[in-house]
Design a protein around this motif. Sequence first.
Motif, PDB file in Angstrom:
ATOM      1  N   ARG A  80       0.904  -1.171  -0.081  1.00  5.83           N
ATOM      2  CA  ARG A  80      -0.070  -0.164   0.046  1.00  5.83           C
ATOM      3  C   ARG A  80       0.919   1.247  -0.115  1.00  5.83           C
ATOM      4  O   ARG A  80       1.854   1.484   0.500  1.00  5.83           O
ATOM      5  N   HIS A  87      -0.093  -4.068   4.597  1.00  7.45           N
ATOM      6  CA  HIS A  87      -1.440  -4.516   4.684  1.00  7.45           C
ATOM      7  C   HIS A  87      -1.131  -5.792   5.233  1.00  7.45           C
ATOM      8  O   HIS A  87      -0.239  -6.792   4.571  1.00  7.45           O
ATOM      9  N   ASP A  91      -7.062  -9.700   0.969  1.00 11.49           N
ATOM     10  CA  ASP A  91      -8.282  -9.456   1.012  1.00 11.49           C
ATOM     11  C   ASP A  91      -9.063 -10.386  -0.176  1.00 11.49           C
ATOM     12  O   ASP A  91      -8.518 -10.473  -1.318  1.00 11.49           O
ATOM     13  N   HIS A 187     -14.861  -7.880   0.277  1.00  9.43           N
ATOM     14  CA  HIS A 187     -14.123  -9.024   0.477  1.00  9.43           C
ATOM     15  C   HIS A 187     -13.992  -9.386   1.822  1.00  9.43           C
ATOM     16  O   HIS A 187     -14.351  -8.476   2.842  1.00  9.43           O
ATOM     17  N   HIS A 189     -11.371  -9.573   4.754  1.00  6.45           N
ATOM     18  CA  HIS A 189      -9.815  -9.408   5.127  1.00  6.45           C
ATOM     19  C   HIS A 189      -9.591 -10.378   6.083  1.00  6.45           C
ATOM     20  O   HIS A 189     -10.089 -10.681   7.069  1.00  6.45           O
TER      21      HIS A 189
HETATM   22 ZN   LIG Z   1      -7.553  -5.863   4.073  1.00  8.94          ZN
END
Ligand SMILES: [Zn+2]
Length: 356
Positions: A80, A87, A91, A187, A189
């Motif tokens: 990211r 991260h 995801d 999604h 995570h």
């Molecule tokens: Zn995530």
Amino acid sequence: MSPAGRCRPIGAARACRKALARALARLAAVGGALSVAAAPLRPLDLPTANRALLEAGGEERFFVGTAGQPWTRGTFGCVRSGGAQLHEGLDIRSVQRDRHGEPTDPVRAAAAGTVAYANRTPSLSNYGNYLVLRHEIEGLEIYSLYAHLREIRAELTAGRAVQAGEVLGTLGRTSNTRQTIARERAHLHFELNLFVNDRFPAWYRKTFPTQRNDHGLWNGQNLVGLDARALFLAEQAAGERFSLLGFVRAQPVLCRVLVRATEFPWVRRYRFLVRANPRAEREGVAGYELALAFNGLPVEAIPRARSELRGAARFVLLSVNAAEHLRAPCGKLVQQRNSRWELTPRGTRLLDLITY
Ligand SMILES: [Zn+2]
């Protein structure tokens, strides 16, 4: 409601399993097309029906990137903010929708375990509704985390036992962030973590006296992640030979640090990651050498005798793997100043938490 859904939480886990077994036996007796799963071959399994991760070229169908960005943004690591931000999970793309386009994928326990924590107040976390499960695999305490859930099954309260593959709730897009998660980006995570310190709430009060800690022990800072994608792929490649302990021990080491602390929860909890040192056993343990992965995960500890200690500081940086720092700089634990490596304030704070 599933047979297990009628069971009551806490302390009733055995009765619950018996009730489930009876219910399954009844179903089997009436010839229901029910297959009772044998003991899983993998210690950890994917948490939704999306299994594209295990198919060649399936990444695009498995991961969700950030808005307008490629799937790699949905993987674990420095993916990211141009590589500057970590991260800490995967995801995982939704594969099941209702007629309004909302995700309906059941989210399942990656392994048998117990509920550690459930947050059902989405406004308290950028993870929205999330659930943490505790597992013990090869003597290693490992925690799986399921975030942005639409809902969490009501029975899942702390201490409740769950079976591998048991439905935990429904995939969703809950979060407290200003920018909500768009429907098409819905999604799960998913994280796999090691746990840092049982004294986290006290450490947090001392370290951040003006800040709130809404999640007690289950604050994200107290959970340090493993790359679940690498783990699932390693499991697939190794089959029955897969070892979680071997996987953790094989993590690339960013740096080694000597800590002048002898009694801290991590060395007890993760004793299988503590290496033998006859000299320290003979002379007495005066500190530990910790090997940290790029994100601060301690992957090995070596007890050190007083005669093996160096320097007088609480934390002495012994070595840095510069190639690993270059590969994954977002942990920001060490930095180079005048061509010398040093711990950053963030690195020092993490060691303070580990040894608190
Ligand atoms: Zn995530």
